[in-house]
Design a protein around this motif. Structure first.
Motif, PDB file in Angstrom:
ATOM      1  N   ALA A  77      -9.444  -1.770  -3.610  1.00 61.41           N
ATOM      2  CA  ALA A  77      -9.342  -0.328  -3.793  1.00 61.41           C
ATOM      3  C   ALA A  77     -10.196   0.439  -2.798  1.00 61.41           C
ATOM      4  O   ALA A  77     -11.322   0.041  -2.486  1.00 61.41           O
ATOM      5  N   THR A 120       0.840  -1.193   0.000  1.00 59.94           N
ATOM      6  CA  THR A 120       0.000   0.000   0.000  1.00 59.94           C
ATOM      7  C   THR A 120       0.877   1.245   0.000  1.00 59.94           C
ATOM      8  O   THR A 120       2.113   1.151  -0.009  1.00 59.94           O
ATOM      9  N   VAL A 172      -9.811  -4.269 -10.074  1.00 61.79           N
ATOM     10  CA  VAL A 172      -9.763  -4.533  -8.638  1.00 61.79           C
ATOM     11  C   VAL A 172     -10.783  -5.597  -8.285  1.00 61.79           C
ATOM     12  O   VAL A 172     -11.804  -5.769  -8.954  1.00 61.79           O
ATOM     13  N   CYS A 192       0.745  -7.188  -8.552  1.00 63.18           N
ATOM     14  CA  CYS A 192       0.277  -7.964  -7.409  1.00 63.18           C
ATOM     15  C   CYS A 192      -0.789  -8.968  -7.858  1.00 63.18           C
ATOM     16  O   CYS A 192      -1.431  -8.794  -8.893  1.00 63.18           O
ATOM     17  N   ALA A 218      -2.509  -5.734  -3.370  1.00 64.34           N
ATOM     18  CA  ALA A 218      -2.332  -4.285  -3.408  1.00 64.34           C
ATOM     19  C   ALA A 218      -3.553  -3.637  -2.764  1.00 64.34           C
ATOM     20  O   ALA A 218      -4.676  -3.847  -3.219  1.00 64.34           O
ATOM     21  N   ARG A 235      -6.055  -6.984  -6.056  1.00 65.68           N
ATOM     22  CA  ARG A 235      -6.121  -5.556  -5.752  1.00 65.68           C
ATOM     23  C   ARG A 235      -7.443  -5.248  -5.059  1.00 65.68           C
ATOM     24  O   ARG A 235      -8.499  -5.657  -5.526  1.00 65.68           O
ATOM     25  N   THR A 268       0.462  -1.936  -9.055  1.00 63.40           N
ATOM     26  CA  THR A 268      -0.731  -2.635  -8.553  1.00 63.40           C
ATOM     27  C   THR A 268      -1.006  -3.885  -9.382  1.00 63.40           C
ATOM     28  O   THR A 268      -1.412  -4.918  -8.850  1.00 63.40           O
ATOM     29  N   ALA A 284      -2.956   5.733  -8.386  1.00 63.58           N
ATOM     30  CA  ALA A 284      -1.874   4.847  -8.800  1.00 63.58           C
ATOM     31  C   ALA A 284      -1.635   5.158 -10.272  1.00 63.58           C
ATOM     32  O   ALA A 284      -2.430   4.761 -11.134  1.00 63.58           O
ATOM     33  N   VAL A 344      -5.042  -0.364  -2.613  1.00 61.77           N
ATOM     34  CA  VAL A 344      -4.854   0.877  -3.366  1.00 61.77           C
ATOM     35  C   VAL A 344      -5.639   1.995  -2.687  1.00 61.77           C
ATOM     36  O   VAL A 344      -6.858   2.085  -2.806  1.00 61.77           O
ATOM     37  N   CYS A 364       0.436   2.543 -11.268  1.00 63.64           N
ATOM     38  CA  CYS A 364      -0.651   1.686 -11.761  1.00 63.64           C
ATOM     39  C   CYS A 364      -0.110   0.298 -12.069  1.00 63.64           C
ATOM     40  O   CYS A 364      -0.704  -0.715 -11.686  1.00 63.64           O
ATOM     41  N   PHE A 381      -1.337   6.152  -3.603  1.00 60.79           N
ATOM     42  CA  PHE A 381      -0.682   4.847  -3.619  1.00 60.79           C
ATOM     43  C   PHE A 381       0.719   5.025  -4.183  1.00 60.79           C
ATOM     44  O   PHE A 381       1.711   4.778  -3.515  1.00 60.79           O
TER      45      PHE A 381
END
Length: 267
Positions: A131, A56, A186, A126, A109, A129, A123, A115, A111, A120, A62
């Motif tokens: 958010a 994070t 996400v 990972c 991630a 995600r 993220t 990002a 977020v 971006c 982010f």
């Protein structure tokens, strides 16, 4: 910038890594962020007491990606001859996707804000995600006359498919949190103040599983991205044979039969 550009907290088999240059919105260039992130990722990967990692940023962002002011500096490597600039990517930001891709633990991630650019892409590197409502995503490289030099295109295509990745790459537009959820960027959208709590809830589910099996499952998923089916089945069979010999597998079976909660030790 803070004396500590990256913060690391380990608790209950969960590693929380925080990009910590909030005054500049946590960029990955123009500071020591990349080097410290790489050291942190290596430490987390090598720790057998860690089963999952949350990545994070310190509010309000982010990660702002690359430092545009550095790109404008006539003395920066970006303004020098192309081979030197290319090598700076290989030795710098391109080590981040390698490190995250090769991690044997699942990565989430969280977020918390914008990002942008390399942020971006970070993220997308990972596995999952989550958010905050304040999150925004932007694959904005073309707006600056450059391209994603950090493997962003490789990850974006695999996360979203060609058509959605093409839209975001060629338009360079910002995507709000709700649209990111609709696009599949996400997994979940939560109120800002509940972001880290929700990320830890998801991480805790993973951390409760047998530690060795978690890491091997991550390796198996990585193999699935690049192997054809016959080779993948051979890999899965070999991994599975090893898992049958672990103490945690025997404990899981015993706990199931005895109708009790298992006690996993990582052995």
């Amino acid at each position: 910038m803070s004396k500590h550009p990256v913060l690391l907290e380990i608790s209950d088999r969960i590693a929380t890594v925080t990009l910590n240059d909030p005054e500049r919105r946590n960029p990955v260039t123009g500071n020591d962020m990349i080097a410290v992130l790489l050291e942190t990722f290596a430490k987390v990967q090598a720790d057998p007491q860690v089963s999952v990692m949350i990545l994070t940023g310190a509010d309000p962002a982010f990660c702002a990606g690359g430092d545009i002011k550095e790109m404008n500096d006539p003395d920066s490597v970006f303004r020098k001859e192309p081979l030197a600039a290319a090598q700076s990517y290989v030795d710098g930001v391109q080590r981040l996707p390698q490190a995250l891709y090769n991690m044997d633990i699942p990565t989430i991630a969280a977020v918390n804000g914008p990002a942008v650019g390399a942020g971006c892409d970070l993220t997308m590197m990972c596995d999952m995600r989550i958010a905050s409502e304040k999150a925004k995503f932007g694959e904005v490289f073309l707006n600056l006359g450059i391209i994603p030099g950090d493997a962003g295109s490789w990850f974006l295509l695999r996360r979203l498919g060609h058509q959605k990745a093409a839209d975001l790459t060629f338009s360079g537009r910002m995507v709000g949190a709700e649209e990111a959820l609709e696009l599949g960027m996400v997994l979940e959208l939560v109120p800002h103040e509940k972001l880290m709590g929700r990320a830890r809830e998801r991480a805790a589910v993973i951390a409760a599983k047998p530690p060795r099996a978690v890491r091997v499952a991550k390796r198996l998923m990585r193999n699935a991205e690049r192997m054809d089916l016959p080779d993948f089945l051979n890999s899965a069979a070999a991994y599975q044979a090893l898992m049958h010999q672990t103490e945690d597998h025997h404990e899981a079976v015993a706990a199931f039969i005895e109708k009790r909660k298992p006690n996993f030790t990582g052995r």
